[in-house]
Design a protein around this motif. Structure first.
Motif, PDB file in Angstrom:
ATOM      1  N   PHE A   9      21.886  55.733  79.869  1.00 30.95           N
ATOM      2  CA  PHE A   9      22.948  54.936  80.250  1.00 30.95           C
ATOM      3  C   PHE A   9      22.678  53.506  80.391  1.00 30.95           C
ATOM      4  O   PHE A   9      23.369  52.611  80.076  1.00 30.95           O
ATOM      5  CB  PHE A   9      23.665  55.720  81.377  1.00 30.95           C
ATOM      6  N   SER A  10      21.611  53.359  81.284  1.00 33.32           N
ATOM      7  CA  SER A  10      21.364  51.956  81.706  1.00 33.32           C
ATOM      8  C   SER A  10      20.816  51.069  80.493  1.00 33.32           C
ATOM      9  O   SER A  10      21.200  50.009  80.385  1.00 33.32           O
ATOM     10  CB  SER A  10      20.440  51.708  82.748  1.00 33.32           C
ATOM     11  N   ARG A  11      20.001  51.959  79.613  1.00 36.08           N
ATOM     12  CA  ARG A  11      19.372  51.120  78.265  1.00 36.08           C
ATOM     13  C   ARG A  11      20.607  50.770  77.613  1.00 36.08           C
ATOM     14  O   ARG A  11      20.810  49.694  77.054  1.00 36.08           O
ATOM     15  CB  ARG A  11      18.651  51.893  77.519  1.00 36.08           C
ATOM     16  N   LEU A  12      21.450  51.662  77.178  1.00 39.51           N
ATOM     17  CA  LEU A  12      22.735  51.494  76.446  1.00 39.51           C
ATOM     18  C   LEU A  12      23.722  50.358  76.822  1.00 39.51           C
ATOM     19  O   LEU A  12      23.954  49.471  76.187  1.00 39.51           O
ATOM     20  CB  LEU A  12      23.507  52.715  76.389  1.00 39.51           C
ATOM     21  N   ALA A  13      23.764  50.374  78.196  1.00 38.95           N
ATOM     22  CA  ALA A  13      24.529  49.159  79.050  1.00 38.95           C
ATOM     23  C   ALA A  13      23.851  48.014  78.751  1.00 38.95           C
ATOM     24  O   ALA A  13      24.684  47.058  78.335  1.00 38.95           O
ATOM     25  CB  ALA A  13      24.711  49.485  80.258  1.00 38.95           C
ATOM     26  N   VAL A  14      22.474  47.577  78.963  1.00 39.88           N
ATOM     27  CA  VAL A  14      21.923  46.594  78.630  1.00 39.88           C
ATOM     28  C   VAL A  14      21.896  46.074  77.273  1.00 39.88           C
ATOM     29  O   VAL A  14      22.281  44.788  77.106  1.00 39.88           O
ATOM     30  CB  VAL A  14      20.426  46.736  79.108  1.00 39.88           C
ATOM     31  N   GLU A  15      21.927  46.846  76.288  1.00 41.62           N
ATOM     32  CA  GLU A  15      22.136  46.706  74.938  1.00 41.62           C
ATOM     33  C   GLU A  15      23.323  46.142  74.691  1.00 41.62           C
ATOM     34  O   GLU A  15      23.613  45.114  73.784  1.00 41.62           O
ATOM     35  CB  GLU A  15      21.641  47.860  73.991  1.00 41.62           C
ATOM     36  N   LEU A  16      24.527  46.828  75.072  1.00 43.23           N
ATOM     37  CA  LEU A  16      25.788  46.482  74.936  1.00 43.23           C
ATOM     38  C   LEU A  16      25.936  45.101  75.494  1.00 43.23           C
ATOM     39  O   LEU A  16      26.787  44.369  74.815  1.00 43.23           O
ATOM     40  CB  LEU A  16      26.666  47.456  75.344  1.00 43.23           C
ATOM     41  N   VAL A  17      25.460  44.802  76.363  1.00 40.91           N
ATOM     42  CA  VAL A  17      25.667  43.567  77.106  1.00 40.91           C
ATOM     43  C   VAL A  17      24.982  42.470  76.188  1.00 40.91           C
ATOM     44  O   VAL A  17      25.805  41.335  76.080  1.00 40.91           O
ATOM     45  CB  VAL A  17      25.122  43.450  78.663  1.00 40.91           C
ATOM     46  N   VAL A  18      23.918  42.734  75.682  1.00 35.56           N
ATOM     47  CA  VAL A  18      23.200  41.763  74.997  1.00 35.56           C
ATOM     48  C   VAL A  18      24.014  41.350  73.934  1.00 35.56           C
ATOM     49  O   VAL A  18      24.517  40.150  73.332  1.00 35.56           O
ATOM     50  CB  VAL A  18      21.842  42.224  74.399  1.00 35.56           C
ATOM     51  N   LEU A  19      24.548  42.446  73.029  1.00 37.05           N
ATOM     52  CA  LEU A  19      25.461  42.388  71.740  1.00 37.05           C
ATOM     53  C   LEU A  19      26.565  41.581  72.196  1.00 37.05           C
ATOM     54  O   LEU A  19      27.037  40.788  71.403  1.00 37.05           O
ATOM     55  CB  LEU A  19      25.596  43.684  71.444  1.00 37.05           C
ATOM     56  N   LEU A  20      27.208  41.900  73.289  1.00 38.56           N
ATOM     57  CA  LEU A  20      28.401  41.275  73.653  1.00 38.56           C
ATOM     58  C   LEU A  20      28.286  39.815  74.091  1.00 38.56           C
ATOM     59  O   LEU A  20      28.918  38.761  73.671  1.00 38.56           O
ATOM     60  CB  LEU A  20      29.141  41.995  74.880  1.00 38.56           C
ATOM     61  N   GLY A  21      27.034  39.398  74.536  1.00 38.50           N
ATOM     62  CA  GLY A  21      26.554  38.208  75.015  1.00 38.50           C
ATOM     63  C   GLY A  21      26.425  37.427  73.584  1.00 38.50           C
ATOM     64  O   GLY A  21      26.697  36.117  73.920  1.00 38.50           O
ATOM     65  N   LEU A  22      25.839  37.630  72.824  1.00 34.74           N
ATOM     66  CA  LEU A  22      25.535  37.174  71.449  1.00 34.74           C
ATOM     67  C   LEU A  22      26.946  36.797  70.619  1.00 34.74           C
ATOM     68  O   LEU A  22      27.328  35.611  70.347  1.00 34.74           O
ATOM     69  CB  LEU A  22      24.846  38.007  70.467  1.00 34.74           C
ATOM     70  N   TYR A  23      27.738  37.803  71.050  1.00 34.29           N
ATOM     71  CA  TYR A  23      29.192  37.553  70.561  1.00 34.29           C
ATOM     72  C   TYR A  23      29.850  36.382  71.219  1.00 34.29           C
ATOM     73  O   TYR A  23      30.578  35.562  70.712  1.00 34.29           O
ATOM     74  CB  TYR A  23      30.062  38.963  70.745  1.00 34.29           C
ATOM     75  N   VAL A  24      30.058  36.587  72.467  1.00 27.21           N
ATOM     76  CA  VAL A  24      30.556  35.381  73.312  1.00 27.21           C
ATOM     77  C   VAL A  24      29.872  34.041  73.024  1.00 27.21           C
ATOM     78  O   VAL A  24      30.526  32.984  73.084  1.00 27.21           O
ATOM     79  CB  VAL A  24      30.278  35.837  74.846  1.00 27.21           C
ATOM     80  N   LEU A  25      28.467  33.917  72.987  1.00 31.62           N
ATOM     81  CA  LEU A  25      27.572  32.851  72.938  1.00 31.62           C
ATOM     82  C   LEU A  25      28.357  32.229  71.422  1.00 31.62           C
ATOM     83  O   LEU A  25      28.628  31.004  71.340  1.00 31.62           O
ATOM     84  CB  LEU A  25      26.337  32.919  72.737  1.00 31.62           C
ATOM     85  N   GLY A  26      28.400  33.125  70.345  1.00 37.63           N
ATOM     86  CA  GLY A  26      28.911  32.731  69.126  1.00 37.63           C
ATOM     87  C   GLY A  26      30.391  32.072  69.273  1.00 37.63           C
ATOM     88  O   GLY A  26      30.517  31.025  68.486  1.00 37.63           O
ATOM     89  N   CYS A  27      31.197  32.780  69.886  1.00 45.16           N
ATOM     90  CA  CYS A  27      32.470  31.980  70.108  1.00 45.16           C
ATOM     91  C   CYS A  27      32.518  30.615  70.832  1.00 45.16           C
ATOM     92  O   CYS A  27      33.214  29.736  70.327  1.00 45.16           O
ATOM     93  CB  CYS A  27      33.411  33.049  70.918  1.00 45.16           C
ATOM     94  N   LYS A  28      31.683  30.686  71.845  1.00 44.48           N
ATOM     95  CA  LYS A  28      31.433  29.575  72.564  1.00 44.48           C
ATOM     96  C   LYS A  28      30.946  27.968  71.726  1.00 44.48           C
ATOM     97  O   LYS A  28      31.435  27.063  71.595  1.00 44.48           O
ATOM     98  CB  LYS A  28      30.548  29.497  73.614  1.00 44.48           C
ATOM     99  N   LEU A  29      30.060  28.503  70.837  1.00 44.54           N
ATOM    100  CA  LEU A  29      29.583  27.668  70.097  1.00 44.54           C
ATOM    101  C   LEU A  29      30.446  27.469  68.818  1.00 44.54           C
ATOM    102  O   LEU A  29      30.590  25.957  68.628  1.00 44.54           O
ATOM    103  CB  LEU A  29      28.149  28.056  69.065  1.00 44.54           C
ATOM    104  N   ALA A  30      31.384  28.278  68.362  1.00 41.79           N
ATOM    105  CA  ALA A  30      32.324  27.679  67.475  1.00 41.79           C
ATOM    106  C   ALA A  30      33.224  26.885  67.919  1.00 41.79           C
ATOM    107  O   ALA A  30      33.896  25.948  67.427  1.00 41.79           O
ATOM    108  CB  ALA A  30      32.951  29.063  67.004  1.00 41.79           C
ATOM    109  N   VAL A  31      33.737  27.062  69.441  1.00 40.96           N
ATOM    110  CA  VAL A  31      34.962  26.315  69.830  1.00 40.96           C
ATOM    111  C   VAL A  31      34.156  24.928  70.207  1.00 40.96           C
ATOM    112  O   VAL A  31      34.669  23.808  69.771  1.00 40.96           O
ATOM    113  CB  VAL A  31      35.289  26.853  71.209  1.00 40.96           C
ATOM    114  N   VAL A  32      32.957  24.847  70.829  1.00 43.33           N
ATOM    115  CA  VAL A  32      32.289  23.643  71.000  1.00 43.33           C
ATOM    116  C   VAL A  32      31.992  22.688  69.773  1.00 43.33           C
ATOM    117  O   VAL A  32      32.357  21.607  69.930  1.00 43.33           O
ATOM    118  CB  VAL A  32      30.707  23.679  72.053  1.00 43.33           C
TER     119      VAL A  32
END
Length: 128
Positions: A9-32
């Protein structure tokens, strides 16, 4: 057994956070940078770059990506349910809509195949 489930479960959570982080970073870069590209596409580009450079191994995110792929239908249910409200539109212009969906799907598949091929060739040239 309990410890292995907790690690899973902890590995799954970390992987999902990394994938979500890449998505959020991509959204921030698109706006900036004000680019007319969705943040999710930019995030996928960042993920591809991380894979291509070797910073991240695909197996490191396999569990989280597998969960998202398995539950992908949940992301499409709202769109499918909205079709019930537009039955007349589908009867009138359904063939055009299907044509656009088919053509765009083929274009995305072609672009993906060409990109993967180009990255593989680039990687083969730079490994030797």
């Amino acid at each position: 057994m309990h410890r292995s489930r907790l690690l899973h479960f902890s590995r799954l959570a970390v992987e999902l956070v990394v994938l979500l982080g890449l998505y959020v970073l991509g959204c921030k870069l698109a706006v900036v940078f004000g680019v007319p590209i969705p943040g999710g596409v930019i995030g996928l580009g960042l993920l591809l770059a991380a894979f291509a450079t070797g910073w991240v191994k695909p197996a490191a995110l396999q569990l989280g990506a597998g969960l998202l792929m398995a539950e992908m239908l949940l992301f499409f249910i709202p769109a499918l349910m909205s079709l019930l409200d537009y039955g007349a539109l589908l009867r009138q212009d359904g063939w055009r809509i299907l044509l656009v969906i088919g053509a765009s799907t083929l274009l995305v598949m072609l672009a993906t195949a060409l990109t993967v091929e180009a990255v593989c060739r680039w990687r083969m040239r730079h490994e030797h």
